[in-house]
Design an enzyme around this catalytic site. Structure first.
Site, short mmCIF file in Angstrom:
data_model
loop_
_atom_site.label_atom_id
_atom_site.label_comp_id
_atom_site.label_asym_id
_atom_site.label_seq_id
_atom_site.Cartn_x
_atom_site.Cartn_y
_atom_site.Cartn_z
N SER A 113 0.88 -1.21 0.03
CA SER A 113 -0.17 0.04 -0.13
C SER A 113 0.85 1.20 -0.11
O SER A 113 1.81 1.53 -0.98
CB SER A 113 -0.85 0.11 1.38
N HIS A 114 0.75 2.08 1.06
CA HIS A 114 1.52 3.43 1.06
C HIS A 114 2.77 2.98 1.52
O HIS A 114 3.42 4.35 1.74
CB HIS A 114 0.61 4.28 1.77
N ASP A 278 -2.90 6.41 -3.11
CA ASP A 278 -1.58 5.61 -2.80
C ASP A 278 -0.85 4.64 -3.40
O ASP A 278 -1.41 4.50 -4.68
CB ASP A 278 -2.13 5.17 -1.33
N ASP A 280 -0.93 1.41 -3.89
CA ASP A 280 -2.08 0.42 -4.60
C ASP A 280 -3.57 1.00 -4.96
O ASP A 280 -4.12 0.18 -5.48
CB ASP A 280 -2.15 -0.91 -3.61
N ASP A 282 -5.97 2.36 -3.48
CA ASP A 282 -7.36 2.26 -2.74
C ASP A 282 -7.39 3.58 -1.88
O ASP A 282 -8.59 3.41 -1.36
CB ASP A 282 -7.21 0.96 -2.09
N ARG A 283 -6.54 4.37 -1.48
CA ARG A 283 -6.85 5.51 -0.97
C ARG A 283 -7.07 6.96 -1.56
O ARG A 283 -6.63 6.79 -2.85
CB ARG A 283 -5.64 5.71 -0.10
N LYS A 377 -11.34 -0.48 -0.85
CA LYS A 377 -11.72 0.94 -0.87
C LYS A 377 -11.23 1.37 -2.17
O LYS A 377 -10.39 0.73 -2.76
CB LYS A 377 -10.93 1.49 0.49
C1 VG1 Z 1 -4.16 1.39 8.33
C2 VG1 Z 1 -5.20 2.07 8.40
C3 VG1 Z 1 -6.60 1.43 8.19
C4 VG1 Z 1 -6.39 0.49 6.73
C5 VG1 Z 1 -5.12 -0.16 6.52
C6 VG1 Z 1 -4.90 -0.42 5.13
O1 VG1 Z 1 -4.02 0.09 9.31
O2 VG1 Z 1 -5.41 2.62 9.56
O3 VG1 Z 1 -7.67 2.25 8.11
O4 VG1 Z 1 -7.44 -0.05 6.48
O5 VG1 Z 1 -4.02 0.78 6.90
O6 VG1 Z 1 -4.82 0.53 4.35
P1 VG1 Z 1 -3.21 0.32 10.62
O7 VG1 Z 1 -3.53 -1.12 11.22
O8 VG1 Z 1 -1.89 0.31 10.27
O9 VG1 Z 1 -3.96 1.22 11.40
V1 VG1 Z 1 -3.82 0.25 2.91
O10 VG1 Z 1 -4.29 1.48 1.74
O11 VG1 Z 1 -2.49 0.41 3.69
O12 VG1 Z 1 -4.15 -1.30 2.12
CO CO Z 2 -3.63 1.26 -0.01
#
Ligand code: VG1
Ligand code: CO
Length: 547
Positions: A113-114, A278, A280, A282-283, A377
């Site tokens: 992801s990010h 982000d 991937d 989804d954000r 998302k």
């Molecule tokens: C974080 C965010 C959560 C989101 C997750 C995956 O998780 O707080 O809201 O669903 O990332 O998003 P955590 O456990 O680090 O708070 V992504 O775009 O990183 O797949």
């Molecule tokens: Co993401």
């Protein structure tokens, strides 16, 4: 070409977190590490014989190598067909869309992801089920159990697979279809939004946009949809080519990491809408001229304006938000007379509600918003939703958000992250606060009094599964509107622990809406540090990131 069975030893650290297994690239590169986890997935899916799976990733470092390893293992495990994004690229929402459209058994998303990419940065792998959404906890737990007991995995002795030309090929008895990464997703977007109206506004210059792809996966999607289909002028998409290290930046759409975009949006040359996604895809982050929209507010505003968008013209069945997300959307739901659910952090908790038709829109404070069109998302979807609203209302983002606050009040909101702190100390902080919770109730701190303190547990209304320990909630009453402080530990980090502190206060008075959240919440921010003794436990006197 033959199937080979390789002997292996279990690793003990393969429990999926909030969103799949995320580790340093070097961890994944250890002999058998990725293979063990992938075999644990296949062992969990005892029924993958002859079935279709989807696979793609965000193009980060190790994407292609991992894809080749997984495709060979899929062939050796009896998978019938793999749909692979061209060049190995698929955004997370596109994987979800493709699983649903082609009725696949599931899919594998390669992404952290990010989190930054590159040989010294992060990689990740996540399994999605047949509804297109992240595997629920019941399944991720089975994968983890298999990973603890694994003794061998199956693979195929074959050369690297061609991922750049569209079309079919075979690997043993398995068919591999390299598919266009964008086409199915773009088609779905066309069904939901008023492309004609948006296109007219963009082509005539009545509406302008700048989208920051952050050198990550959404670049090709944004080029194809915003510039090619909708006719936004070339240059509307910046940093639109996926790079294995994301250009050395964090592909995290917030004001700190999308600096060029942020500077533009607060300058005289700002377009009407600024947005970023982000790693991937989804954000999403949404900006207007001289204004930044908190993700929690964005969810509430989309819900309040949904009927302006063709795909949602019939109205919403209900809405949901993750627990730490501000309660702005709750107020919209109340006015609309629809259900509003509070779920634990992580998209997997929305799946059952979406499948059961109980909710149409859902979101998280962490820049995640989506609807029942997929089960992830969806960054670009949120941007198109805003664009569609702007094309219809013909008002500025700022005017829309101010009117929203005037109607519902403003939920001042901020999240303070203390990153890479000592994991044991962070856990001790949470345990200590949980223990002291009941003593805190009724105590006064300055102008506020603690109303309740609990450890969030969630019972899924559809399948009755229960998830405990999802974060500490402290409710406050006193001066200003009702307020809340939430503490939880991140489940996506790869280094030490990250303590997340979420702070919110509702302000009904429009005269007080024009304040910076950090000053409007200053007393609660100080209280959040004192209540949990953050400095004493972590050695930090200030957060590492504020969003
Ligand atoms: C974080 C965010 C959560 C989101 C997750 C995956 O998780 O707080 O809201 O669903 O990332 O998003 P955590 O456990 O680090 O708070 V992504 O775009 O990183 O797949
Ligand atoms: Co993401």
């Amino acid at each position: 070409m033959t199937i080979k069975t390789i002997t292996t030893q279990p690793f003990t650290d393969q429990r999926p977190g909030t969103s799949g297994l995320r580790k340093r690239v070097r961890v994944f590169q250890q002999a058998h590490y990725l293979e063990n986890f992938v075999q644990a997935i296949f062992n969990t899916l005892s029924d993958c014989q002859g079935q279709t799976l989807v696979i793609g990733g965000d193009g980060r470092y190790y994407n292609r190598e991992a894809l080749n390893i997984i495709l060979r293992m899929a062939a050796a495990n009896g998978v019938g067909r793999m749909l692979v994004g061209q060049h190995g690229i698929l955004s997370t929402p596109a994987v979800s869309c493709i699983i649903r459209k082609y009725k696949a058994l599931g899919g594998i998303v390669l992404s952290a992801s990010h989190n930054p990419g590159g040989p010294d940065a992060d990689f990740g792998i996540k399994y999605n089920v047949s509804n297109g959404g992240p595997a629920p906890e019941r399944i991720t737990e089975q994968i983890f159990q298999h990973s603890l007991n694994i003794r061998e995995y199956r693979t195929f002795d074959a050369a690297d697979i061609q991922l750049d030309e569209l079309g079919e090929q075979s690997l043993g008895d398995m068919q591999i279809v390299v598919i266009d990464s964008v086409a199915d997703y773009a088609e779905l977007m066309e069904q939901l939004f008023d492309f004609e109206r948006m296109s007219q506004a963009l082509r005539s210059g009545a509406l302008s946009i700048r989208f920051d792809g952050m050198n990550a996966v959404t670049g090709p999607y944004a080029h194809a949809i915003l510039e090619q289909r909708l006719g936004a002028p070339a240059g509307s998409v910046i940093r639109g080519t996926p790079l294995p290290d994301f250009g050395g930046d964090h592909p995290d759409p917030n004001l700190a990491h999308a600096q060029e975009l942020a500077a533009l949006m607060f300058s005289p040359h700002a377009p009407d809408l600024g947005a970023a996604s982000d790693g991937d895809g989804d954000r999403n982050m949404i900006l207007g001229k001289d204004c930044y929209i908190t993700p929690s507010d964005s969810l509430a505003i989309l819900a309040a304006n949904a009927t302006l968008v063709p795909g949602y013209a019939q109205g919403l069945a209900g809405v949901a938000r993750s627990m730490p997300t501000s309660r702005a959307v709750d107020r919209v739901a109340e006015t609309l007379g629809i259900e509003c659910f509070e779920t634990p952090t992580g998209w997997k908790f929305f799946g059952n509600l979406l499948d059961a038709g109980r909710i149409t829109l859902c979101g998280e404070e962490s820049f995640g918003t989506s609807s029942d069109h997929v089960r992830e998302k969806d960054g670009l979807w949120a941007v198109l939703f805003w664009l569609n609203i702007l094309a219809v209302r013909q008002e500025s983002v700022q005017a829309i958000v101010q009117q929203h606050w005037a109607t519902y009040g403003r939920n001042f909101y901020t999240r303070h992250d203390y990153e890479a702190v000592d994991a044991e100390r962070a856990q001790a902080l949470v345990d200590d606060l949980r223990r002291r919770g009941s003593e805190l109730v009724g105590q006064r701190f300055g102008s506020v009094e603690i109303d309740y303190c609990d450890d969030f547990s969630y019972t899924d209304p559809i399948d009755d599964s229960v998830s405990h320990n999802q974060g500490l909630r402290i409710g406050l009453r006193g001066s200003g509107g009702e307020a809340r402080i939430v503490y939880r530990l991140s489940g996506t980090g790869t280094q030490g622990a990250t303590l997340r502190v979420y702070i919110e206060r509702h302000e009904p008075d429009p005269e007080r809406h024009d304040q910076d959240p950090q000053s409007a919440l200053a007393d609660l921010i100080t209280l959040s540090q004192e209540l949990a003794q953050i400095a004493a436990y972590t050695g930090r006197t200030a957060p590492s990131v504020i969003t």
